[in-house]
Design a protein around this motif. Structure first.
Motif, mmCIF file in Angstrom:
data_model
loop_
_atom_site.group_PDB
_atom_site.id
_atom_site.type_symbol
_atom_site.label_atom_id
_atom_site.label_comp_id
_atom_site.label_asym_id
_atom_site.label_seq_id
_atom_site.Cartn_x
_atom_site.Cartn_y
_atom_site.Cartn_z
ATOM 1 N N SER A 103 44.964 -8.028 -3.356
ATOM 2 C CA SER A 103 44.730 -8.326 -4.767
ATOM 3 C C SER A 103 44.894 -7.033 -5.340
ATOM 4 O O SER A 103 45.753 -6.693 -6.542
ATOM 5 N N GLN A 104 44.188 -5.764 -5.105
ATOM 6 C CA GLN A 104 44.152 -4.566 -5.587
ATOM 7 C C GLN A 104 45.587 -3.862 -5.609
ATOM 8 O O GLN A 104 46.019 -3.486 -6.295
ATOM 9 N N LEU A 105 46.288 -4.274 -4.331
ATOM 10 C CA LEU A 105 47.507 -3.377 -4.136
ATOM 11 C C LEU A 105 48.668 -4.044 -4.520
ATOM 12 O O LEU A 105 49.708 -3.353 -4.918
ATOM 13 N N ASN A 106 48.740 -5.443 -4.612
ATOM 14 C CA ASN A 106 49.867 -6.259 -4.868
ATOM 15 C C ASN A 106 49.856 -7.019 -6.052
ATOM 16 O O ASN A 106 50.942 -7.629 -6.471
ATOM 17 N N GLY A 112 38.776 -6.952 -11.615
ATOM 18 C CA GLY A 112 37.598 -7.466 -11.838
ATOM 19 C C GLY A 112 37.678 -9.027 -11.571
ATOM 20 O O GLY A 112 38.687 -9.591 -11.237
ATOM 21 N N CYS A 113 36.522 -9.569 -12.473
ATOM 22 C CA CYS A 113 36.417 -10.877 -12.308
ATOM 23 C C CYS A 113 36.430 -11.402 -13.630
ATOM 24 O O CYS A 113 35.376 -11.244 -14.495
ATOM 25 N N LEU A 114 37.167 -12.487 -13.946
ATOM 26 C CA LEU A 114 37.192 -12.966 -15.387
ATOM 27 C C LEU A 114 35.834 -13.776 -15.431
ATOM 28 O O LEU A 114 35.186 -13.909 -16.692
ATOM 29 N N LEU A 115 35.306 -14.731 -14.551
ATOM 30 C CA LEU A 115 34.488 -15.374 -14.537
ATOM 31 C C LEU A 115 33.052 -14.555 -14.765
ATOM 32 O O LEU A 115 32.344 -15.097 -15.722
ATOM 33 N N ILE A 181 36.158 -2.610 -8.137
ATOM 34 C CA ILE A 181 37.793 -2.723 -7.997
ATOM 35 C C ILE A 181 38.105 -2.504 -9.590
ATOM 36 O O ILE A 181 39.120 -1.765 -9.930
ATOM 37 N N LYS A 182 37.340 -2.971 -10.649
ATOM 38 C CA LYS A 182 37.555 -2.438 -12.059
ATOM 39 C C LYS A 182 37.693 -1.086 -12.312
ATOM 40 O O LYS A 182 38.267 -0.653 -13.489
ATOM 41 N N ARG A 183 36.955 -0.601 -11.538
ATOM 42 C CA ARG A 183 36.445 0.804 -12.059
ATOM 43 C C ARG A 183 37.528 1.747 -10.998
ATOM 44 O O ARG A 183 37.769 2.927 -10.893
ATOM 45 N N VAL A 190 36.057 -0.204 -1.301
ATOM 46 C CA VAL A 190 35.528 -1.472 -1.490
ATOM 47 C C VAL A 190 35.281 -2.310 -0.228
ATOM 48 O O VAL A 190 34.094 -3.239 -0.072
ATOM 49 N N GLY A 191 36.234 -2.231 0.557
ATOM 50 C CA GLY A 191 35.935 -2.693 1.984
ATOM 51 C C GLY A 191 34.668 -2.159 2.773
ATOM 52 O O GLY A 191 33.875 -2.928 3.528
ATOM 53 N N GLU A 192 34.406 -0.989 2.702
ATOM 54 C CA GLU A 192 33.231 -0.367 3.253
ATOM 55 C C GLU A 192 31.999 -0.752 2.416
ATOM 56 O O GLU A 192 30.925 -1.106 3.205
ATOM 57 N N PHE A 193 32.198 -0.979 1.432
ATOM 58 C CA PHE A 193 31.156 -1.359 0.716
ATOM 59 C C PHE A 193 30.435 -3.019 0.949
ATOM 60 O O PHE A 193 29.446 -3.195 1.287
ATOM 61 N N LEU A 194 31.654 -3.646 1.158
ATOM 62 C CA LEU A 194 31.369 -5.195 1.591
ATOM 63 C C LEU A 194 30.985 -5.118 3.002
ATOM 64 O O LEU A 194 29.890 -5.915 3.170
ATOM 65 N N ARG A 195 31.365 -4.587 3.895
ATOM 66 C CA ARG A 195 30.935 -4.482 5.346
ATOM 67 C C ARG A 195 29.424 -4.285 5.197
ATOM 68 O O ARG A 195 28.842 -4.690 6.384
ATOM 69 N N THR A 196 29.298 -3.146 4.642
ATOM 70 C CA THR A 196 27.616 -2.665 4.854
ATOM 71 C C THR A 196 26.827 -3.712 3.880
ATOM 72 O O THR A 196 25.892 -4.085 4.417
ATOM 73 N N ALA A 197 27.051 -4.431 2.902
ATOM 74 C CA ALA A 197 26.335 -5.549 2.242
ATOM 75 C C ALA A 197 26.369 -6.657 3.209
ATOM 76 O O ALA A 197 25.274 -7.189 3.332
ATOM 77 N N PHE A 198 27.374 -6.966 3.790
ATOM 78 C CA PHE A 198 27.216 -8.077 4.687
ATOM 79 C C PHE A 198 26.549 -7.806 6.094
ATOM 80 O O PHE A 198 26.074 -8.921 6.926
ATOM 81 N N SER A 199 26.256 -6.532 6.445
ATOM 82 C CA SER A 199 25.818 -6.258 7.518
ATOM 83 C C SER A 199 24.388 -6.418 7.768
ATOM 84 O O SER A 199 23.776 -6.773 8.789
ATOM 85 N N VAL A 200 23.643 -6.899 6.738
ATOM 86 C CA VAL A 200 22.272 -7.177 6.612
ATOM 87 C C VAL A 200 21.878 -8.543 7.281
ATOM 88 O O VAL A 200 21.072 -8.956 7.709
#
Length: 203
Positions: A103-106, A112-115, A181-183, A190-200
């Motif tokens: 989504s970011q690249l293509n 960001g998220c409209l919802l 992503i919006k920033r 973003v990928g590193e952030f999510l992998r760290t977040a889900f590592s819990v």
């Protein structure tokens, strides 16, 4: 011999392109904020008269509700499909990161998220839009909760969080990723952030 005139159809012919108008409104709300674009500006950008818009959607509230429903079908559905795929937890996380990276690249759509943006301004929305926001928020959390419950049952994750609390955690992490992503954070960040977040949830 007089030529008989054809009867004139009642009412005005419908020339408004509903899907086009929804797309224009969606992109405008998404890029600039749902409360920062006037109905007059939407009409100008879409080439539709204000009376024509009101005939189609009733009012601005009806338009915003239609935009949210379109956003759900086109943007949220691919996200939901990952969590409902039945794949392993780690595979779902990989698929999620790939989806956001793509989504970011293509994608030409705004970031960001409209919802998320509409939820933040829910108090300024009409009744139809507010109800749709609540419905989509509940649907999203239910999907996350089912995902967590299935991963627990399959022994793929371990957490002391209840399923509802874990669903809220997932929702907050994805919301944070959307802010990144919006920033204009890099896909790698973003990928590193999510992998760290889900590592819990790791076993």
């Amino acid at each position: 011999m007089k030529t008989q005139k054809k009867p004139t159809p009642r009412g005005r012919p419908k020339t408004l392109n509903r899907d086009h108008l929804i797309e224009i409104a969606k992109e405008s709300y998404w890029a600039e904020g749902p409360t920062h674009v006037s109905i007059n500006e939407i009409c100008k950008r879409s080439g539709v008269s204000k009376p024509g818009l009101y005939r189609e959607f009733g009012n601005e509230d009806g338009l915003r509700q239609a935009v949210l429903k379109s956003y759900r079908d086109e943007t949220l559905e691919p996200l939901y499909a990952i969590f409902q795929s039945g794949g392993r937890f780690s595979e779902n996380v990989d698929a999620l990161i790939d989806l956001l990276r793509s989504s970011q690249l293509n994608s030409p759509t705004p970031k960001g998220c409209l919802l998320q943006d509409m939820s933040a301004t829910r108090g300024q929305m009409g009744e139809l839009t507010a109800d749709t926001i609540d419905m989509l928020r509940a649907e999203t959390l239910d999907i996350y909760e089912d995902w967590i419950a299935r991963a627990k049952e399959n022994g793929e994750i371990s957490t002391d969080l209840s399923n509802p609390a874990a669903a809220i955690y997932v929702d907050l992490q994805l919301a944070s990723a959307m802010v990144l992503i919006k920033r204009q954070a890099s896909p790698e960040a973003v990928g590193e952030f999510l992998r760290t977040a889900f590592s819990v949830f790791s076993n």
